[in-house]
Design a protein around this motif. Structure first.
Motif, PDB file in Angstrom:
ATOM      1  N   ARG A 130      -4.628  13.753  -8.142  1.00 29.97           N
ATOM      2  CA  ARG A 130      -6.064  13.432  -7.873  1.00 29.97           C
ATOM      3  C   ARG A 130      -5.884  12.009  -6.935  1.00 29.97           C
ATOM      4  O   ARG A 130      -6.416  11.690  -5.717  1.00 29.97           O
ATOM      5  CB  ARG A 130      -6.811  12.903  -8.929  1.00 29.97           C
ATOM      6  N   LEU A 190     -13.475  13.266  -6.289  1.00 32.72           N
ATOM      7  CA  LEU A 190     -12.427  12.366  -6.303  1.00 32.72           C
ATOM      8  C   LEU A 190     -13.009  10.914  -6.424  1.00 32.72           C
ATOM      9  O   LEU A 190     -12.167  10.013  -6.518  1.00 32.72           O
ATOM     10  CB  LEU A 190     -11.474  12.549  -4.880  1.00 32.72           C
ATOM     11  N   GLN A 191     -14.333  10.915  -6.540  1.00 33.61           N
ATOM     12  CA  GLN A 191     -14.951   9.396  -6.621  1.00 33.61           C
ATOM     13  C   GLN A 191     -14.743   9.046  -7.942  1.00 33.61           C
ATOM     14  O   GLN A 191     -14.700   9.890  -8.891  1.00 33.61           O
ATOM     15  CB  GLN A 191     -16.353   9.363  -6.412  1.00 33.61           C
ATOM     16  N   SER A 213       4.579   6.461  -2.683  1.00 33.70           N
ATOM     17  CA  SER A 213       5.625   6.881  -3.519  1.00 33.70           C
ATOM     18  C   SER A 213       5.479   6.950  -4.875  1.00 33.70           C
ATOM     19  O   SER A 213       6.126   7.653  -5.736  1.00 33.70           O
ATOM     20  CB  SER A 213       6.669   5.660  -3.199  1.00 33.70           C
ATOM     21  N   ASN A 214       4.631   6.149  -5.577  1.00 35.67           N
ATOM     22  CA  ASN A 214       4.284   6.096  -7.015  1.00 35.67           C
ATOM     23  C   ASN A 214       3.633   7.122  -7.484  1.00 35.67           C
ATOM     24  O   ASN A 214       4.011   7.988  -8.360  1.00 35.67           O
ATOM     25  CB  ASN A 214       3.416   4.877  -7.250  1.00 35.67           C
ATOM     26  N   THR A 264      -8.982   8.391   1.588  1.00 41.77           N
ATOM     27  CA  THR A 264      -9.325   7.059   2.108  1.00 41.77           C
ATOM     28  C   THR A 264      -8.804   6.843   3.640  1.00 41.77           C
ATOM     29  O   THR A 264      -9.212   5.787   4.301  1.00 41.77           O
ATOM     30  CB  THR A 264      -9.125   5.811   1.291  1.00 41.77           C
ATOM     31  N   GLN A 265      -7.660   7.291   3.811  1.00 42.32           N
ATOM     32  CA  GLN A 265      -7.064   7.044   4.886  1.00 42.32           C
ATOM     33  C   GLN A 265      -7.308   8.034   6.312  1.00 42.32           C
ATOM     34  O   GLN A 265      -7.107   7.788   7.261  1.00 42.32           O
ATOM     35  CB  GLN A 265      -5.549   7.443   4.887  1.00 42.32           C
ATOM     36  N   THR A 282       0.737  -1.292   0.053  1.00 34.42           N
ATOM     37  CA  THR A 282      -0.171   0.019   0.078  1.00 34.42           C
ATOM     38  C   THR A 282       0.779   1.262   0.015  1.00 34.42           C
ATOM     39  O   THR A 282       0.617   2.289  -0.705  1.00 34.42           O
ATOM     40  CB  THR A 282      -0.918  -0.069   1.310  1.00 34.42           C
ATOM     41  N   VAL A 283       2.012   1.399   0.638  1.00 38.93           N
ATOM     42  CA  VAL A 283       3.014   2.670   0.556  1.00 38.93           C
ATOM     43  C   VAL A 283       3.209   2.803  -0.766  1.00 38.93           C
ATOM     44  O   VAL A 283       3.509   3.850  -0.868  1.00 38.93           O
ATOM     45  CB  VAL A 283       3.980   2.114   1.606  1.00 38.93           C
ATOM     46  N   ARG A 284       3.326   1.851  -1.598  1.00 36.07           N
ATOM     47  CA  ARG A 284       3.797   2.037  -2.885  1.00 36.07           C
ATOM     48  C   ARG A 284       2.635   3.060  -3.545  1.00 36.07           C
ATOM     49  O   ARG A 284       3.018   3.798  -4.749  1.00 36.07           O
ATOM     50  CB  ARG A 284       3.933   1.097  -3.902  1.00 36.07           C
ATOM     51  N   LEU A 285       1.480   3.264  -3.181  1.00 34.92           N
ATOM     52  CA  LEU A 285       0.461   4.177  -3.758  1.00 34.92           C
ATOM     53  C   LEU A 285       0.893   5.543  -3.751  1.00 34.92           C
ATOM     54  O   LEU A 285       0.780   6.480  -4.465  1.00 34.92           O
ATOM     55  CB  LEU A 285      -0.946   3.870  -3.151  1.00 34.92           C
ATOM     56  N   ARG A 296      -7.101  11.549  -3.219  1.00 35.98           N
ATOM     57  CA  ARG A 296      -8.029  10.416  -2.831  1.00 35.98           C
ATOM     58  C   ARG A 296      -7.198   9.272  -1.918  1.00 35.98           C
ATOM     59  O   ARG A 296      -8.135   8.765  -0.912  1.00 35.98           O
ATOM     60  CB  ARG A 296      -8.307   9.706  -4.175  1.00 35.98           C
ATOM     61  N   PHE A 297      -6.349   8.968  -2.164  1.00 34.95           N
ATOM     62  CA  PHE A 297      -5.694   8.065  -1.089  1.00 34.95           C
ATOM     63  C   PHE A 297      -5.757   8.493   0.399  1.00 34.95           C
ATOM     64  O   PHE A 297      -6.077   7.693   1.403  1.00 34.95           O
ATOM     65  CB  PHE A 297      -4.088   7.598  -1.473  1.00 34.95           C
TER      66      PHE A 297
END
Lengths: 340, 213
Positions: free
Chosen positions: B152, B212-213, B98-99, B160-161, B93-96, B156-157
């Motif tokens: 975006r 963001l949906q 860094s990416n 969700t957190q 998940t952390v890559r969401l 968005r991420f």
């Protein structure tokens, strides 16, 4: 004469059958763990629902833009998602344990690609390699070892016309050669790009990379990056190893050592940087260079087992198959062609 | 033999796609990528030539339905901790994050090189010194869309957190992510206990939750 012998050998004697079976099993395991390690978050990461981190319509846009394909793009229904995800998990499990043969491996390849595409931000070089190597594995006889045979494959093969059947070995060898060339490409390219980098030239790259929190093993990484000699040697041996990898595997004498060095290198990447899947994928593909060493190791284990069984005759499980001696050498003494 | 020839051709193209930028590569880019993409795409510049050195991540704050704005919440921190504590197939998940951060400034090799050249020229030429930070080559549509997509997805991420940061359990109506780049002390300062990290901040624009949906 040498060339003719080489072609004969390439057409009649499967190379690295044991190694490539190991590759298939280990790649299957890495794929399986991709499903397992994200199992409880699957709806959030890959699902079609409103709570997904990448909404389904954006995912569809992405797929279209790339001209790619994913089974997860076919429907927004929750049932479809769960079915594809669980089917993928089962296929990965079957590939790991060698159930079902190459048809299941092909299905696993498609299902895994579909999941990769669903969340492409997750992917690294390991996934990239797995996706490239699975089609190559389909050419090989990677179910000869470490597998359960249903006998179906053999029955199908027996029905095939003679001319088609004798293509099996050359195709197998072609697949193994493809994986070998792919590995050389991976290592040499990554080595040559490193040579151009400033911190790789300075011999300090290891220091910088191991400090990044995402790739740090607290308490242990600092022992490495605070040791100047280890940092320098680690950085330089990495690039040297990567650039000279093809030479190391082309010389038969050096081959097992090169593969062993690669495995050691990737084990430390797995442990220190937390890139378990990447490391194991690389190791899986290195196994094709270790076929004869693996065969020897297996013989040792068997003889120990046999000795142990002699001492304890009560609980013996007899299961010695008749094996042909293993070889990962492409060019050997010419063998008389049998059954073709 | 035919198989070997096909294999040779395939790997020739694959290797060429990994070669450094050259006139031939620019010329043949379309041909090569139409063969390799999407199924044979590959990229082997692993941690090279310039590996990640900095501690990068995002923190984020939210606007609630009553109009109040929350404090900043550390989005990256808990994920990194989770990864560090798990050596056996840690969650990715952390890559969401860094990416997404990498995607913010995503470009292609050719443009990167052109921009670098422009920058060198500007810094040599003293008369244009006050205009040094003026971008000479405008962002291409591709770069703009990559940047917007990244904004975006990072927003968005973060959203969700941060489900339960608002009073009364209602979800946030808007979110703002702040990217941090912590440059750790360089090699030359490794034995200096006084050496400090340098932190740069970059605020992403506010994003409404509904968008963001």
């Amino acid at each position: 004469m040498r060339i003719k012998e080489a072609i004969d050998a390439a057409a009649s004697r499967p190379i690295a059958a044991l190694g490539v079976s190991g590759t298939r099993a280990l790649l299957g395991f890495v794929g399986l763990m991709y499903y397992v390690s994200h199992y409880s978050d699957r709806n959030y990461l890959f699902g079609p629902g409103p709570d997904s981190v990448l909404p389904h319509h954006l995912f569809i846009e992405e797929i279209k833009e790339k001209g790619s394909f994913s089974l997860y793009a076919w429907s927004t229904s929750q049932v479809w998602f769960e079915a594809v995800f669980h089917l993928g998990l089962l296929a990965a499990l079957a590939v790991t344990f060698g159930v079902g043969g190459r048809m299941v491996l092909a299905a696993h390849g498609v299902l895994l690609w579909s999941l990769y595409e669903r969340q492409s931000a997750f992917l690294d070089g390991g996934d990239n390699l797995a996706q490239l190597v699975i089609p190559m594995l389909l050419l090989t006889d990677c179910y000869r070892h470490f597998s359960f045979s249903s006998g179906l494959a053999q029955r199908v093969t027996r029905r095939l016309p003679e001319g088609l059947r004798c293509l099996g070995v050359p195709l197998h060898n072609l697949g193994v050669a493809a994986i070998a060339v792919q590995m050389c490409l991976v290592y040499v390219v990554s080595g040559l790009y490193k040579v151009q980098g400033e911190v790789w030239q300075d011999g300090t790259a290891l220091f910088y990379i191991m400090r990044v929190p995402e790739f740090e093993l607290p308490g242990w990484s600092s022992l490495v990056y605070h040791n100047d000699v280890v940092v320098f040697l680690g950085t330089y041996s990495t690039t040297l190893f990567l650039v000279y990898f093809p030479m190391g595997i082309l010389v038969p004498r050096l081959r097992p050592w090169t593969a062993a060095a690669s495995i050691a290198f990737h084990v430390s990447i797995g442990v220190f940087m937390g890139l378990t899947a990447f490391a194991l994928t690389m190791i899986a593909c290195d196994l094709i260079f270790l076929s004869s060493a693996l065969a020897r190791a297996r013989e040792t284990v068997r003889s120990i087992g046999a000795r142990w069984a002699q001492k304890h005759p009560a609980d013996v499980a007899t299961g010695t198959e008749g094996e042909t001696p293993e070889s990962d050498r492409t060019i050997d003494a010419p063998v008389p062609q049998t059954a073709s | 033999m035919a198989g070997a020839a096909l294999l040779g051709a395939h790997f020739f193209l694959a290797a060429f796609s990994q070669a450094p930028l050259s006139p031939a590569k620019i010329r043949l880019h379309g041909l090569i990528s139409s063969y390799l993409e999407p199924y044979f795409t590959q990229n082997w510049s692993l941690f090279a030539p310039n590996p990640t050195k900095d501690d990068e991540g995002i923190i984020a704050r939210a606007k609630c339905s009553d109009g109040s704005v929350t404090d900043f919440y550390d989005v990256t921190g808990p994920l990194i901790k989770e990864t560090q504590e798990d050596r056996f197939f840690p969650s990715r998940t952390v890559r969401l994050v860094s990416n997404g951060i990498n995607q913010l400034n995503d470009s292609d090799d050719l443009l990167l090189r052109l921009r670098q050249k422009e920058e060198e020229k500007n810094s040599e030429d003293s008369t244009t010194k006050d205009e040094k930070h003026k971008r000479v080559i405008p962002l291409t549509p591709y770069e703009k869309s990559q940047h917007e997509d990244a904004e975006r997805s990072l927003s968005r991420f973060s959203l969700t957190q941060m489900h339960d940061v608002c009073p009364g359990g209602t979800g946030p109506t808007a979110v703002q992510a702040r990217m941090y780049i912590k440059t750790l002390p360089p090699w030359s300062q490794r034995k200096n206990p006084e050496a400090k990290s340098k932190v740069d901040l970059y605020d992403l624009p506010w994003k409404k939750a509904v968008d963001l949906q």
